[in-house]
Design an enzyme around this catalytic site. Structure first.
Site, PDB file in Angstrom:
ATOM      1  N   ASP A 436       0.845  -1.199   0.000  1.00 37.38           N
ATOM      2  CA  ASP A 436       0.000   0.000   0.000  1.00 37.38           C
ATOM      3  C   ASP A 436       0.886   1.256   0.000  1.00 37.38           C
ATOM      4  O   ASP A 436       2.103   1.169   0.198  1.00 37.38           O
ATOM      5  CB  ASP A 436      -0.876  -0.029   1.263  1.00 37.38           C
ATOM      6  CG  ASP A 436      -1.982   1.017   1.251  1.00 37.38           C
ATOM      7  OD1 ASP A 436      -2.328   1.522   0.168  1.00 37.38           O
ATOM      8  OD2 ASP A 436      -2.508   1.319   2.347  1.00 37.38           O
ATOM      9  N   GLU A 439       2.791   5.099  -3.885  1.00 37.90           N
ATOM     10  CA  GLU A 439       2.820   6.050  -5.024  1.00 37.90           C
ATOM     11  C   GLU A 439       4.137   6.822  -5.088  1.00 37.90           C
ATOM     12  O   GLU A 439       4.555   7.144  -6.206  1.00 37.90           O
ATOM     13  CB  GLU A 439       1.635   7.017  -4.921  1.00 37.90           C
ATOM     14  CG  GLU A 439       0.283   6.371  -5.154  1.00 37.90           C
ATOM     15  CD  GLU A 439      -0.153   5.420  -4.045  1.00 37.90           C
ATOM     16  OE1 GLU A 439       0.188   5.689  -2.878  1.00 37.90           O
ATOM     17  OE2 GLU A 439      -0.780   4.413  -4.349  1.00 37.90           O
ATOM     18  N   ASP A 512      -8.899   3.505  -3.169  1.00 43.21           N
ATOM     19  CA  ASP A 512      -9.947   3.928  -2.233  1.00 43.21           C
ATOM     20  C   ASP A 512     -11.191   4.461  -2.926  1.00 43.21           C
ATOM     21  O   ASP A 512     -11.392   5.670  -3.055  1.00 43.21           O
ATOM     22  CB  ASP A 512      -9.384   4.995  -1.285  1.00 43.21           C
ATOM     23  CG  ASP A 512      -8.281   4.439  -0.403  1.00 43.21           C
ATOM     24  OD1 ASP A 512      -8.203   3.200  -0.266  1.00 43.21           O
ATOM     25  OD2 ASP A 512      -7.500   5.234   0.137  1.00 43.21           O
TER      26      ASP A 512
HETATM   27  O1  MIG Z   1      -3.985   6.053   4.498  1.00 37.06           O
HETATM   28  O2  MIG Z   1      -3.959   0.800   5.475  1.00 37.06           O
HETATM   29  O3  MIG Z   1      -5.938   2.217  -0.003  1.00 37.06           O
HETATM   30  O4  MIG Z   1      -6.991  -0.008   1.278  1.00 37.06           O
HETATM   31  O5  MIG Z   1      -7.119   0.057   4.094  1.00 37.06           O
HETATM   32  C1  MIG Z   1      -4.762   4.934   4.249  1.00 37.06           C
HETATM   33  C2  MIG Z   1      -5.115   1.552   5.541  1.00 37.06           C
HETATM   34  C3  MIG Z   1      -3.916   3.717   4.079  1.00 37.06           C
HETATM   35  C4  MIG Z   1      -5.059   3.023   2.059  1.00 37.06           C
HETATM   36  C5  MIG Z   1      -5.504   1.828   1.269  1.00 37.06           C
HETATM   37  C6  MIG Z   1      -6.588   1.122   2.020  1.00 37.06           C
HETATM   38  C7  MIG Z   1      -6.095   0.697   3.382  1.00 37.06           C
HETATM   39  C8  MIG Z   1      -5.615   1.934   4.151  1.00 37.06           C
HETATM   40  N1  MIG Z   1      -4.583   2.625   3.389  1.00 37.06           N
END
Ligand code: MIG
Length: 836
Positions: A436, A439, A512
């Site tokens: 996650d 980016e 998201d």
């Molecule tokens: O700032 O890990 O897209 O799927 O549950 C949010 C928490 C961070 C973004 C991801 C989402 C995930 C969430 N993450």
């Protein structure tokens, strides 16, 4: 770091073969002194290529020069030609994260010239370089021009960072349509849009928001039924304009790097996607369980909660294979640690979950907490693995753990280190890793500043160059690490950010999204687009990440997700709990029915995935890919096929009781009752909550496994083959193997080909086999739909099958050995007479 190519020398007009590499002589150097009045500075202007005075050849590469700039044209294959441009003739070193290696596959090519042009030709494509203005065009062997520069390639010097902004501009034809570009949340056809690639954490993104998570600078053009592709392999911020600014022009440009693109010949869209995969690679076979249903939430904790959710699936008899731990499993969000209060004994928990058929997937983020008592930080600091700013300060930013530094995943040594950090998680039994925030995302500022430096596999660059590949290199490090640690087992990975080629390492989810009908529609288009853009293993957060779906929306989303290559429900922490049984009846029963359908179709999906892995076909195929010559299909983005046999049209509006669905030409069977329907038109279909429009192409053989609560729960005793009568010959494939190792790379698999052919009074099914794997079960259970005659006799490999029945749904059912070669279903005497 630069590679110099032969300079243009005025006296040297002829084609040279294998010239020595020489340095360019600049005609004149303009020096600006500090005390020069600013007014004397040359204004920055776009510079265009002049006319190509000469050409030089080096193997399959041709260099054209206007005396200052040089253009390289490389014959990559019969259907792919790469173009590169170097202002002042200095090319960057040839390195790409997207294209790991170029196999030069063109057998025959030649170079010709006449008064107007230089022409490089393969057996399939001609690349024309205009002698007057240096414009480049491509045509097929019928001399049909598929792509043409509207103006010559051009550039603009970048004073602040060095290098150039580089531009390519093609003619945009009146009816030309455009597809691809990854996860853009907009209509499938990109005509009239201007879009940017810059990986962005886009929480609750909306329709037409741009950019979002991924950068896939690859598009497919479709004009008058003929397709070609352009892959602009440039990792800087890239821009595409598909007739937005000027209806007659398609442009692509980048904030730095090289103007380098691959022209990929069609004429079919499918060929273009396949050839794009030839360059960037395909997805390795995922473990079989990854095709099951996955349940995720931010976050399931403590341990008792995880067990409760897992039990819920088994109690409700809803199949599930994957259960996810989001960031709260960690100690203060420190990667590779556990919160011992919530998870006192992760090994035991994971083992118990595994005993009940659940694979545990854990999240990982790139931000490493600055904390000298934290071993990952300490080691990364000692080994100098974290990214630094231009003046050598560390790149610091706030993310979940607080103040963080970030590994430079573009450094191969860092990737190896990162991969090794998964050792303990693998020992604990973790089966998959969810990447996650890559980016990369930073609270407040969004991402890294431009001046952050990256090792870039020895080719060095600022964040301007590395930003779009950062996430891809993170998940690559994860995947490669897991692959080593899991020995010969297939790792499962998922990522949010990515660049072209990311499919070699991972599945993706669309990020998201929001619990709304609008987002259901958007997810449908995004998954189709990702599929056409070389990212086959994709899915949305079923139910919508933020916000609250009602039972109907959730069920409609489960129904669509059943036909997403990757099927996972996920929800944000501030929403109500959301498992497939959370909404009560009738929703629970319908959700179960669809998740069961997902499991029945696993062998079909797996076979389709094999075709992707081996040949580069996408799993989801928009109808425009099936019938690209039909202009009206350009506007159709609701229906798609799942593989090439099952047409799906999700229901994406509340309360919808019926809708029209377009069926491509040919015969189809309505999945729910086997009614035969002629395609090539729109048909009205009832859409009560219990069903969505599903059609099977005539002539298909769809293998089905029995419903299980998880992949591998029981030994498969027989495989059902659903056969759909067709009066024209049709092929189907069925792939099986052990499902979790890389033995398929040594041909340990079984690939069966079925050929179905129907006459008025006869249906034949032939089977041939390839590969070294033998499944354990003995028999197929045949279920033949759509016979236009009453079956009187069934012959299998010359023997009569005496036990068969015709069911209420008019299916002919019987069993026979999985090793059969030929089945014949024969009509009764009277019908034979009739047919004569
Ligand atoms: O700032 O890990 O897209 O799927 O549950 C949010 C928490 C961070 C973004 C991801 C989402 C995930 C969430 N993450």
């Amino acid at each position: 770091m630069e590679e110099n190519i032969p300079a243009a020398e005025p006296e040297d007009e002829q084609t040279l073969v294998s010239p020595a590499v020489k340095l360019i002589e600049q005609e004149e150097e303009v020096f600006q002194h500090v005390n020069n009045p600013v007014a004397n500075l040359k204004p920055i202007v776009k510079k265009y290529l002049g006319s190509p005075g000469r050409v030089q050849q080096r193997g399959s590469q041709f260099f054209f020069s206007d005396g200052d700039a040089t253009v390289e044209a490389t014959v990559v294959s019969d259907e792919i030609i790469r173009i590169r441009m170097a202002p002042h003739s200095v090319f960057l070193e040839d390195f790409s994260y997207a294209v790991p290696k170029i196999d030069h596959k063109a057998s025959v090519f030649r170079m010709e010239e006449d008064e107007q042009e230089y022409r490089i030709s393969t057996n399939t494509v001609n690349c024309h370089i205009n002698k007057t203005d240096f414009t480049i065009s491509f045509s097929d062997i019928q001399n049909h021009v598929t792509s043409r520069d509207a103006v010559p390639m051009h550039w603009e010097e970048n004073v602040q960072f060095g290098g150039y902004y580089v531009f390519g501009t093609k003619v945009c034809q009146p009816q030309e349509a455009f597809y691809g570009l990854g996860d853009k949340p907009t209509d499938l056809n990109l005509r009239g849009k201007r879009l940017t690639n810059w990986n962005t954490d886009a929480y609750s993104f909306g329709w037409n928001q741009d950019p979002i998570y991924r950068s896939i600078p690859f598009y497919i053009s479709l004009n008058e039924g003929i397709a070609h592709g352009i892959f602009f392999d440039n990792t800087f911020k890239t821009h595409f304009d598909f007739g937005a600014e000027d209806r007659g022009k398609t442009s692509f440009w980048a904030d730095g790097g090289e103007l380098q693109y691959y022209y990929i010949h069609g004429p079919h869209m499918m060929d273009v996607v396949k050839r794009y995969h030839l360059l960037t690679g395909t997805h390795p076979m995922p473990p079989l369980w990854a095709f099951g249903y996955h349940q995720c939430r931010w976050s399931y904790y403590p341990e008792s909660k995880v067990h409760k959710v897992a039990k819920g699936f088994r109690e409700h008899k809803i199949p599930c294979d994957g259960i996810y731990l989001d960031i709260d499993y960690m100690d203060g969000y420190r990667c590779f640690t556990w919160n011992r209060k919530y998870f006192p004994d992760p090994k035991k928990m994971i083992k118990e979950l595994a005993a009940d058929g659940f694979k545990t997937v854990v999240i990982i983020d790139p931000g490493i907490r600055v904390d000298d008592n934290y071993s990952v930080f300490k080691e990364g600091k000692e080994k100098k693995y974290f990214c630094r700013r231009s003046d050598d300060y560390f790149m610091e930013g706030h993310v979940w753990p607080g103040r963080c530094q970030f590994p430079d995943f573009t450094n191969p040594e860092v990737r190896t280190w990162w991969g090794g950090l998964f050792d303990e998680l693998v020992q604990l039994g973790v089966a998959g890793v969810w990447n996650d925030m890559n980016e990369p995302a930073v609270f407040g500022t969004g991402t890294f500043p431009d001046d952050v430096r990256h090792q870039y596999d020895g080719y060095r660059g600022s964040h301007r160059k590395a930003h779009n590949v950062y996430g891809m290199q993170m998940v690559r490090a994860t995947y490669e690490g897991l692959r080593k640690l899991m020995k010969n087992k297939r790792p499962f990975t998922i990522t949010r950010a990515g660049y072209s080629g990311v499919q070699r390492f991972t599945s993706v989810w669309t990020g998201d999204n929001v619990a709304s009908w609008d987002h259901l529609r958007l997810g449908n288009v995004q998954c189709q687009r990702l599929s056409m853009s070389g990212i086959p293993f994709c899915g949305t957060d079923i139910g919508g990440f933020s916000g609250e779906p009602d039972g109907e929306l959730f069920t409609r989303w489960i129904q669509m997700g059943t036909f997403s290559p990757f099927m996972r429900a996920h929800s944000a922490g501030d929403t109500k709990e959301r498992e497939p049984w959370s909404f009560g009846e009738p929703f629970t029963a319908i959700n179960r029915k669809f998740i069961e359908l997902r499991y029945k179709l696993i062998p079909y999906l797996y076979s389709t995935f094999w075709e992707h892995h081996r040949y580069g076909f996408p799993i989801l195929r928009p109808v425009i890919m099936q019938e690209q010559e039909q202009l009206l299909n350009q506007a159709r983005q609701d229906e798609f096929t799942y593989g090439d046999k099952i047409l799906v049209c999700p229901v994406m509006e509340p309360g919808q009781q019926s809708r029209h669905v377009y069926l491509p030409a040919g015969n189809w069977y309505y999945y729910w009752d086997n009614e035969k329907i002629a395609g090539g038109r729109e048909v009205p279909v009832a859409t009560p909550l219990e069903t969505i429009p599903l059609f099977i192409k005539a002539g298909s053989v769809i293998p089905e496994y029995p419903v299980m609560q998880y992949v591998g729960e029981k030994a498969i005793e027989e495989v059902r083959l659903n056969v759909y009568y067709s009066d024209t010959e049709a092929n189907s494939f069925f792939f099986e193997d052990y499902g979790e190792t890389f033995a398929y790379e040594q041909d340990i698999y079984s690939e069966k080909k079925f050929v179905v052919n129907g006459k008025d009074t006869l249906l034949t099914i032939q089977q041939s086999m390839e590969g070294l794997y033998t499944p354990r079960y003995e028999n197929y259970h045949f279920c033949i739909a759509g016979l236009p005659f009453a079956p009187a006799k069934v012959m299998a490999d010359g023997k009569q099958v005496t036990e068969f029945v015709v069911t209420e749904q008019k299916c002919l059912e019987f069993k026979f050995s999985k090793n059969f070669k030929q089945i014949e279903v024969i009509a009764g005497e009277s019908e034979v007479q009739l047919a004569k």
